[in-house]
Design a protein around this motif. Sequence first.
Motif, PDB file in Angstrom:
ATOM      1  N   LEU A  92       0.835  -1.192   0.000  1.00  0.00           N
ATOM      2  CA  LEU A  92       0.000   0.000   0.000  1.00  0.00           C
ATOM      3  C   LEU A  92       0.874   1.247   0.000  1.00  0.00           C
ATOM      4  CD1 LEU A  92      -2.764  -1.027   2.567  1.00  0.00           C
ATOM      5  CD2 LEU A  92      -3.045  -0.706   0.108  1.00  0.00           C
ATOM      6  N   THR A  93       0.705   2.069  -1.019  1.00  0.00           N
ATOM      7  CA  THR A  93       1.518   3.270  -1.146  1.00  0.00           C
ATOM      8  C   THR A  93       0.773   4.275  -2.003  1.00  0.00           C
ATOM      9  OG1 THR A  93       3.543   4.162  -2.109  1.00  0.00           O
ATOM     10  CG2 THR A  93       2.747   2.116  -3.043  1.00  0.00           C
ATOM     11  N   PHE A  94       1.088   5.564  -1.795  1.00  0.00           N
ATOM     12  CA  PHE A  94       0.437   6.623  -2.575  1.00  0.00           C
ATOM     13  C   PHE A  94       0.766   6.490  -4.055  1.00  0.00           C
ATOM     14  CE2 PHE A  94       0.399  10.977  -4.363  1.00  0.00           C
ATOM     15  CZ  PHE A  94      -0.952  11.261  -4.158  1.00  0.00           C
ATOM     16  N   GLU A  95       1.879   5.818  -4.373  1.00  0.00           N
ATOM     17  CA  GLU A  95       2.272   5.625  -5.767  1.00  0.00           C
ATOM     18  C   GLU A  95       1.177   4.917  -6.566  1.00  0.00           C
ATOM     19  OE1 GLU A  95       5.025   6.555  -7.668  1.00  0.00           O
ATOM     20  OE2 GLU A  95       5.324   7.885  -5.941  1.00  0.00           O
ATOM     21  N   ASN A  96       0.393   4.061  -5.869  1.00  0.00           N
ATOM     22  CA  ASN A  96      -0.659   3.332  -6.569  1.00  0.00           C
ATOM     23  C   ASN A  96      -1.792   4.249  -7.040  1.00  0.00           C
ATOM     24  OD1 ASN A  96       0.480   0.786  -6.616  1.00  0.00           O
ATOM     25  ND2 ASN A  96      -0.341   0.205  -4.627  1.00  0.00           N
ATOM     26  N   VAL A  97      -1.961   5.403  -6.377  1.00  0.00           N
ATOM     27  CA  VAL A  97      -2.939   6.376  -6.852  1.00  0.00           C
ATOM     28  C   VAL A  97      -2.491   6.908  -8.216  1.00  0.00           C
ATOM     29  CG1 VAL A  97      -4.053   8.596  -6.406  1.00  0.00           C
ATOM     30  CG2 VAL A  97      -3.600   7.010  -4.506  1.00  0.00           C
ATOM     31  N   LYS A  98      -1.187   7.199  -8.328  1.00  0.00           N
ATOM     32  CA  LYS A  98      -0.633   7.663  -9.606  1.00  0.00           C
ATOM     33  C   LYS A  98      -0.786   6.586 -10.685  1.00  0.00           C
ATOM     34  CE  LYS A  98       3.000  10.590  -7.592  1.00  0.00           C
ATOM     35  NZ  LYS A  98       4.473  10.802  -7.518  1.00  0.00           N
ATOM     36  N   VAL A  99      -0.599   5.321 -10.276  1.00  0.00           N
ATOM     37  CA  VAL A  99      -0.730   4.215 -11.217  1.00  0.00           C
ATOM     38  C   VAL A  99      -2.140   4.177 -11.802  1.00  0.00           C
ATOM     39  CG1 VAL A  99      -0.788   1.697 -11.415  1.00  0.00           C
ATOM     40  CG2 VAL A  99       1.097   2.799 -10.205  1.00  0.00           C
ATOM     41  N   LEU A 100      -3.140   4.360 -10.947  1.00  0.00           N
ATOM     42  CA  LEU A 100      -4.531   4.324 -11.408  1.00  0.00           C
ATOM     43  C   LEU A 100      -4.850   5.515 -12.318  1.00  0.00           C
ATOM     44  CD1 LEU A 100      -6.263   3.143  -8.118  1.00  0.00           C
ATOM     45  CD2 LEU A 100      -5.853   1.794 -10.179  1.00  0.00           C
ATOM     46  N   VAL A 101      -4.313   6.685 -11.973  1.00  0.00           N
ATOM     47  CA  VAL A 101      -4.500   7.863 -12.828  1.00  0.00           C
ATOM     48  C   VAL A 101      -3.855   7.617 -14.194  1.00  0.00           C
ATOM     49  CG1 VAL A 101      -3.896  10.293 -13.154  1.00  0.00           C
ATOM     50  CG2 VAL A 101      -4.676   9.494 -10.912  1.00  0.00           C
ATOM     51  N   ASN A 102      -2.644   7.055 -14.191  1.00  0.00           N
ATOM     52  CA  ASN A 102      -1.959   6.764 -15.449  1.00  0.00           C
ATOM     53  C   ASN A 102      -2.679   5.696 -16.261  1.00  0.00           C
ATOM     54  OD1 ASN A 102       0.128   8.619 -15.227  1.00  0.00           O
ATOM     55  ND2 ASN A 102       1.476   7.223 -14.127  1.00  0.00           N
ATOM     56  N   LEU A 103      -3.321   4.755 -15.575  1.00  0.00           N
ATOM     57  CA  LEU A 103      -4.090   3.730 -16.283  1.00  0.00           C
ATOM     58  C   LEU A 103      -5.272   4.362 -17.012  1.00  0.00           C
ATOM     59  CD1 LEU A 103      -4.736   0.800 -16.983  1.00  0.00           C
ATOM     60  CD2 LEU A 103      -5.922   0.598 -14.782  1.00  0.00           C
ATOM     61  N   TRP A 104      -5.953   5.281 -16.329  1.00  0.00           N
ATOM     62  CA  TRP A 104      -7.083   5.988 -16.936  1.00  0.00           C
ATOM     63  C   TRP A 104      -6.610   6.782 -18.159  1.00  0.00           C
ATOM     64  CZ3 TRP A 104      -8.074  11.417 -17.048  1.00  0.00           C
ATOM     65  CH2 TRP A 104      -9.339  11.763 -17.538  1.00  0.00           C
ATOM     66  N   LYS A 105      -5.485   7.476 -18.020  1.00  0.00           N
ATOM     67  CA  LYS A 105      -4.917   8.239 -19.141  1.00  0.00           C
ATOM     68  C   LYS A 105      -4.532   7.298 -20.292  1.00  0.00           C
ATOM     69  CE  LYS A 105      -2.889  12.071 -16.465  1.00  0.00           C
ATOM     70  NZ  LYS A 105      -1.600  12.699 -16.038  1.00  0.00           N
ATOM     71  N   SER A 106      -3.970   6.147 -19.933  1.00  0.00           N
ATOM     72  CA  SER A 106      -3.522   5.182 -20.950  1.00  0.00           C
ATOM     73  C   SER A 106      -4.690   4.616 -21.732  1.00  0.00           C
ATOM     74  CB  SER A 106      -2.727   4.057 -20.293  1.00  0.00           C
ATOM     75  OG  SER A 106      -1.548   4.548 -19.700  1.00  0.00           O
ATOM     76  N   LEU A 107      -5.801   4.345 -21.040  1.00  0.00           N
ATOM     77  CA  LEU A 107      -6.991   3.823 -21.723  1.00  0.00           C
ATOM     78  C   LEU A 107      -7.539   4.855 -22.709  1.00  0.00           C
ATOM     79  CD1 LEU A 107      -8.689   2.006 -18.732  1.00  0.00           C
ATOM     80  CD2 LEU A 107      -8.012   0.918 -20.879  1.00  0.00           C
ATOM     81  N   ARG A 108      -7.540   6.117 -22.298  1.00  0.00           N
ATOM     82  CA  ARG A 108      -8.022   7.173 -23.191  1.00  0.00           C
ATOM     83  C   ARG A 108      -7.114   7.302 -24.412  1.00  0.00           C
ATOM     84  NH1 ARG A 108      -9.576  12.806 -20.624  1.00  0.00           N
ATOM     85  NH2 ARG A 108     -10.292  13.010 -22.771  1.00  0.00           N
ATOM     86  N   ARG A 109      -5.808   7.258 -24.167  1.00  0.00           N
ATOM     87  CA  ARG A 109      -4.869   7.358 -25.280  1.00  0.00           C
ATOM     88  C   ARG A 109      -4.959   6.129 -26.178  1.00  0.00           C
ATOM     89  NH1 ARG A 109       1.181   9.157 -23.915  1.00  0.00           N
ATOM     90  NH2 ARG A 109      -0.036  10.787 -22.867  1.00  0.00           N
ATOM     91  N   ALA A 110      -5.146   4.958 -25.577  1.00  0.00           N
ATOM     92  CA  ALA A 110      -5.271   3.723 -26.357  1.00  0.00           C
ATOM     93  C   ALA A 110      -6.489   3.795 -27.289  1.00  0.00           C
ATOM     94  CB  ALA A 110      -5.389   2.520 -25.425  1.00  0.00           C
ATOM     95  N   LYS A 111      -7.596   4.371 -26.806  1.00  0.00           N
ATOM     96  CA  LYS A 111      -8.788   4.527 -27.658  1.00  0.00           C
ATOM     97  C   LYS A 111      -8.482   5.399 -28.868  1.00  0.00           C
ATOM     98  CE  LYS A 111     -12.209   4.045 -23.947  1.00  0.00           C
ATOM     99  NZ  LYS A 111     -13.215   4.743 -23.117  1.00  0.00           N
ATOM    100  N   ARG A 112      -7.714   6.470 -28.627  1.00  0.00           N
ATOM    101  CA  ARG A 112      -7.366   7.370 -29.717  1.00  0.00           C
ATOM    102  C   ARG A 112      -6.449   6.681 -30.732  1.00  0.00           C
ATOM    103  NH1 ARG A 112      -5.772  11.289 -26.794  1.00  0.00           N
ATOM    104  NH2 ARG A 112      -3.513  11.233 -27.082  1.00  0.00           N
ATOM    105  N   ILE A 113      -5.489   5.904 -30.223  1.00  0.00           N
ATOM    106  CA  ILE A 113      -4.556   5.188 -31.105  1.00  0.00           C
ATOM    107  C   ILE A 113      -5.304   4.205 -31.997  1.00  0.00           C
ATOM    108  CG2 ILE A 113      -2.668   3.494 -31.148  1.00  0.00           C
ATOM    109  CD1 ILE A 113      -1.662   4.855 -28.516  1.00  0.00           C
ATOM    110  N   VAL A 114      -6.204   3.437 -31.385  1.00  0.00           N
ATOM    111  CA  VAL A 114      -6.969   2.432 -32.144  1.00  0.00           C
ATOM    112  C   VAL A 114      -7.878   3.108 -33.169  1.00  0.00           C
ATOM    113  CG1 VAL A 114      -8.802   0.696 -31.942  1.00  0.00           C
ATOM    114  CG2 VAL A 114      -6.843   0.638 -30.388  1.00  0.00           C
ATOM    115  N   LYS A 115      -8.507   4.197 -32.774  1.00  0.00           N
ATOM    116  CA  LYS A 115      -9.418   4.909 -33.680  1.00  0.00           C
ATOM    117  C   LYS A 115      -8.670   5.491 -34.878  1.00  0.00           C
ATOM    118  CE  LYS A 115     -12.935   8.564 -33.705  1.00  0.00           C
ATOM    119  NZ  LYS A 115     -13.629   9.599 -32.891  1.00  0.00           N
ATOM    120  N   GLU A 116      -7.458   6.020 -34.625  1.00  0.00           N
ATOM    121  CA  GLU A 116      -6.703   6.663 -35.703  1.00  0.00           C
ATOM    122  C   GLU A 116      -5.976   5.649 -36.583  1.00  0.00           C
ATOM    123  OE1 GLU A 116      -4.132   9.438 -33.744  1.00  0.00           O
ATOM    124  OE2 GLU A 116      -5.772  10.817 -33.227  1.00  0.00           O
ATOM    125  N   PHE A 117      -5.410   4.605 -35.985  1.00  0.00           N
ATOM    126  CA  PHE A 117      -4.616   3.633 -36.758  1.00  0.00           C
ATOM    127  C   PHE A 117      -5.503   2.584 -37.429  1.00  0.00           C
ATOM    128  CE2 PHE A 117      -1.758  -0.135 -37.078  1.00  0.00           C
ATOM    129  CZ  PHE A 117      -0.788   0.429 -37.901  1.00  0.00           C
TER     130      PHE A 117
END
Length: 369
Positions: free
Chosen positions: A67-92
């Motif tokens: 348990l660490t605050f770093e995991n909050v950043k991990v979840l935020v980055n996961l959300w950002k990654s999913l959004r970016r992944a949608k854009r990559i798939v839509k464009e490519f």
Amino acid sequence: MKKVIISGGGTGGHIFPALSIAHALKRLEPEVEILFVGAEGKMEMEKVPEAGFRIVGLPVRGLQRKLTFENVKVLVNLWKSLRRAKRIVKEFRPDAVVGVGGYASGPIGRVAAKAGIPLVLQEQNSYAGVTNKLLAKYASRICVAYEGMERFFGKGKLVFTGNPVRKDLLQSAGKREEGIAFYGLDARRKTILVTGGSLGAGTLNRALREYRKRIAAREDVQVLWQCGSYYFENLKKELGDELPAHIHLTAFLKRMDLAYACADIVVARAGAGTISELCLLGKAAILIPSPNVAEDHQTKNALALVNKEAAVMIKDAEGVEKLGDTLEVLLQDEEKADGLRKNIAALAVHDSDVKIAREILDVMAAHKS
């Protein structure tokens, strides 16, 4: 034009198979367009462009086990990654997505599945990685390198393909003289190759420090010791004149094909890529699995060979104590060493990159029809 996304990375064990698959796809379908998706700041962002392919990065990271605050950043980055992944798939607009394991394959694989794009997974290890286990239910095909993988994925989607390895390594046969000259070795001596990967392995290095005194007294053995860039300067300073002339210490191996070519015995960790290389090259091996990996999967990789009398395994905690004696046994018992070489070679799976590429193309054709 056919389009494929290959996602994953984080370590050479994921990246080099991914690149091998990409090259095989290009050989089978020269017009195919390939886009890599990796994790920002990881080695794939450098290695993939060097190999001539385009790559985009996601800010994804792995969860910390405590348990660490770093995991909050991990979840935020996961959300950002999913959004970016949608854009990559839509464009490519890929015709298929290939996940080779590692954090980056999670978001892109999930987005592709939701968009109805066929997903092919490649699992290198004998114990399936977390990302591949999570994506398995969405996959059309899962390419594996070990028997018994149905306990993770079920039988219906599995195809036994083996692990792809770098083509240059497979061309090491007959290069012993070249390897001896390249690394400044003595052709009259048996060669022990010790490699802990590009960063090195502390246990292997400590074990060699202990064993060096015994090697100093031998005139029939030499060691090519790749200690890793992290350890090199300290070891060089600490050992100084105490390092025998026939122990060749180096930070990294510029020509792995030539290092393997002159190796009679290999001491290494038990990553999936290393094991596939040892099988294809038929090398007598002592494996010291890293304990610092998910689900202790390197031990499971090593045991898959040990159970078939194809390698010797030493636990990491016993490496310093036991490596010297284990090496002496193999050096003195040529029959045992030859048995290991014969048995490990029997486990080799050839042309894995082409087999996986064909599975990808078959999945794309079935989806299109």
